[in-house]
Motif scaffolding. Structure first.
Motif, mmCIF file in Angstrom:
data_model
loop_
_atom_site.group_PDB
_atom_site.id
_atom_site.type_symbol
_atom_site.label_atom_id
_atom_site.label_comp_id
_atom_site.label_asym_id
_atom_site.label_seq_id
_atom_site.Cartn_x
_atom_site.Cartn_y
_atom_site.Cartn_z
ATOM 1 N N ARG A 178 -54.254 -15.855 -43.572
ATOM 2 C CA ARG A 178 -54.722 -15.644 -44.929
ATOM 3 C C ARG A 178 -54.592 -16.970 -45.659
ATOM 4 O O ARG A 178 -53.871 -17.867 -45.218
ATOM 5 C CB ARG A 178 -53.901 -14.568 -45.629
ATOM 6 C CG ARG A 178 -52.409 -14.860 -45.680
ATOM 7 C CD ARG A 178 -51.664 -13.810 -46.474
ATOM 8 N NE ARG A 178 -52.124 -13.758 -47.839
ATOM 9 C CZ ARG A 178 -52.243 -12.630 -48.557
ATOM 10 N NH1 ARG A 178 -51.905 -11.477 -48.033
ATOM 11 N NH2 ARG A 178 -52.668 -12.669 -49.798
ATOM 12 N N SER A 179 -55.285 -17.095 -46.745
ATOM 13 C CA SER A 179 -55.184 -18.338 -47.501
ATOM 14 C C SER A 179 -53.795 -18.450 -48.111
ATOM 15 O O SER A 179 -53.308 -17.515 -48.747
ATOM 16 C CB SER A 179 -56.245 -18.372 -48.601
ATOM 17 O OG SER A 179 -57.521 -18.472 -48.011
ATOM 18 N N LEU B 281 -61.529 -11.717 -56.783
ATOM 19 C CA LEU B 281 -60.512 -12.629 -56.244
ATOM 20 C C LEU B 281 -59.871 -13.422 -57.391
ATOM 21 O O LEU B 281 -58.645 -13.561 -57.454
ATOM 22 C CB LEU B 281 -61.138 -13.594 -55.224
ATOM 23 C CG LEU B 281 -60.162 -14.665 -54.716
ATOM 24 C CD1 LEU B 281 -59.139 -14.075 -53.755
ATOM 25 C CD2 LEU B 281 -60.881 -15.833 -54.076
ATOM 26 N N TYR C 141 -52.731 -22.941 -63.250
ATOM 27 C CA TYR C 141 -53.074 -22.508 -61.884
ATOM 28 C C TYR C 141 -54.237 -23.342 -61.335
ATOM 29 O O TYR C 141 -54.207 -23.799 -60.191
ATOM 30 C CB TYR C 141 -53.443 -21.022 -61.853
ATOM 31 C CG TYR C 141 -53.964 -20.625 -60.494
ATOM 32 C CD1 TYR C 141 -53.108 -20.605 -59.395
ATOM 33 C CD2 TYR C 141 -55.312 -20.336 -60.294
ATOM 34 C CE1 TYR C 141 -53.581 -20.302 -58.137
ATOM 35 C CE2 TYR C 141 -55.787 -20.030 -59.030
ATOM 36 C CZ TYR C 141 -54.921 -20.018 -57.963
ATOM 37 O OH TYR C 141 -55.386 -19.733 -56.698
ATOM 38 N N CYS D 16 -55.246 -23.347 -46.476
ATOM 39 C CA CYS D 16 -56.215 -22.835 -47.448
ATOM 40 C C CYS D 16 -57.425 -23.759 -47.456
ATOM 41 O O CYS D 16 -57.290 -24.968 -47.700
ATOM 42 C CB CYS D 16 -55.613 -22.762 -48.861
ATOM 43 S SG CYS D 16 -56.695 -21.891 -50.031
ATOM 44 N N LEU D 17 -58.552 -23.186 -47.137
ATOM 45 C CA LEU D 17 -59.804 -23.948 -47.247
ATOM 46 C C LEU D 17 -60.067 -24.171 -48.729
ATOM 47 O O LEU D 17 -59.958 -23.239 -49.523
ATOM 48 C CB LEU D 17 -60.957 -23.143 -46.631
ATOM 49 C CG LEU D 17 -60.906 -23.037 -45.105
ATOM 50 C CD1 LEU D 17 -61.566 -21.762 -44.638
ATOM 51 C CD2 LEU D 17 -61.558 -24.243 -44.476
#
Ligand SMILES: Cc1cc2nc3c(=O)[nH]c(=O)nc-3n(C[C@H](O)[C@H](O)[C@H](O)COP(=O)(O)O)c2cc1C
Length: 221
Positions: free
Chosen positions: A11-12, A93, A114, A164-165
């Motif tokens: 998962r990211s 998301l 963030y 994470c891409l």
């Protein structure tokens, strides 16, 4: 690690431990990933592995450009208007990543914080910039780059690493070239942040969603 478990378990990762990844481990991951398929075995990819001082410079640059409101000038176009179904998933998301951190919609400072963290590659100790040739058609090179990128993420997961891409790390190629010595004949497509995952962090734990098979599988019998 069993393959299906690895595919579903990857998962990211958006928060990393402050622990460097030994170069030997990164090398093992990439040595596995080089067995990815590509059109006619052309292997059109180039990977630039940033750690240490160059990575610190990269993060500072990407943040500086973002804060300055610099226009995105990516080597491959980045779509802003998505078809409805995709837009809805994208929006979902966006909501989830904020809400799991307790950041409310009206909390602009929290959202900005963030976002700044994201353009700083979530402070990962390693960032792999994945490139294709600028002297060849983009389309199938992108396909091939996607294959090796996923394989990198899976091979990293197998080694206990998180990835994470990040398209957000490929927005300012002219600035990146100065830091990472990436030549003009390479298109910088995406970054892959890599490091040891902080699994206690909610952002690395939330429940993810996927479309059901009948939404995208079309049996032709
Ligand atoms: C081409 C590409 C670009 C992405 N860019 C970003 C990004 O800029 N920021 C981010 O937080 N996640 C980025 N992601 C991660 C996706 O949001 C993530 O893969 C998706 O939400 C599915 O979640 P999962 O990886 O946890 O399964 C990117 C993924 C891909 C494939």
């Amino acid at each position: 690690m069993e393959l299906a478990a690895a595919i579903k378990g990857r998962r990211s990762i958006r928060k990393f431990k402050s622990q460097d990844v030994p170069r030997s481990i990164i090398t093992e991951v990439l040595d596995t990933a080089r067995w990815s398929p590509s059109w006619g075995n052309t292997q059109p990819w180039d990977l630039y592995v940033l750690t240490g001082e160059p990575l610190a410079k990269f993060k500072a640059m990407n943040l500086r450009q973002t804060l300055a409101g610099a226009a995105i000038a990516s080597d491959v176009p980045m779509l802003e208007k998505w078809p409805d179904a995709m837009k809805a998933r994208y929006g979902e998301l966006g909501k989830v990543v904020l809400s799991v951190q307790g950041i409310k919609r009206e909390d602009k400072e929290g959202r900005d914080q963030y976002y700044q963290n994201m353009v700083s590659a979530f402070d990962a100790p390693c960032l792999i910039l994945a490139c294709i040739s600028a002297e060849n058609l983009v389309e199938y090179q992108m396909f091939d780059l996607g294959l090796i990128s996923q394989t990198i993420c899976l091979a990293a997961h197998d080694k206990g690493l998180g990835t994470c891409l990040l398209a957000a790390t490929a927005r300012y190629p002219a600035e990146i070239r100065k830091i990472a010595a990436i030549p003009e004949n390479k298109k910088i497509v995406v970054g892959i942040a890599m490091g040891y995952p902080d699994l206690s962090f909610p952002l690395n734990n939330f429940e993810r969603d996927r479309a059901k098979l009948d939404e995208f599988v079309h049996w032709v019998e």
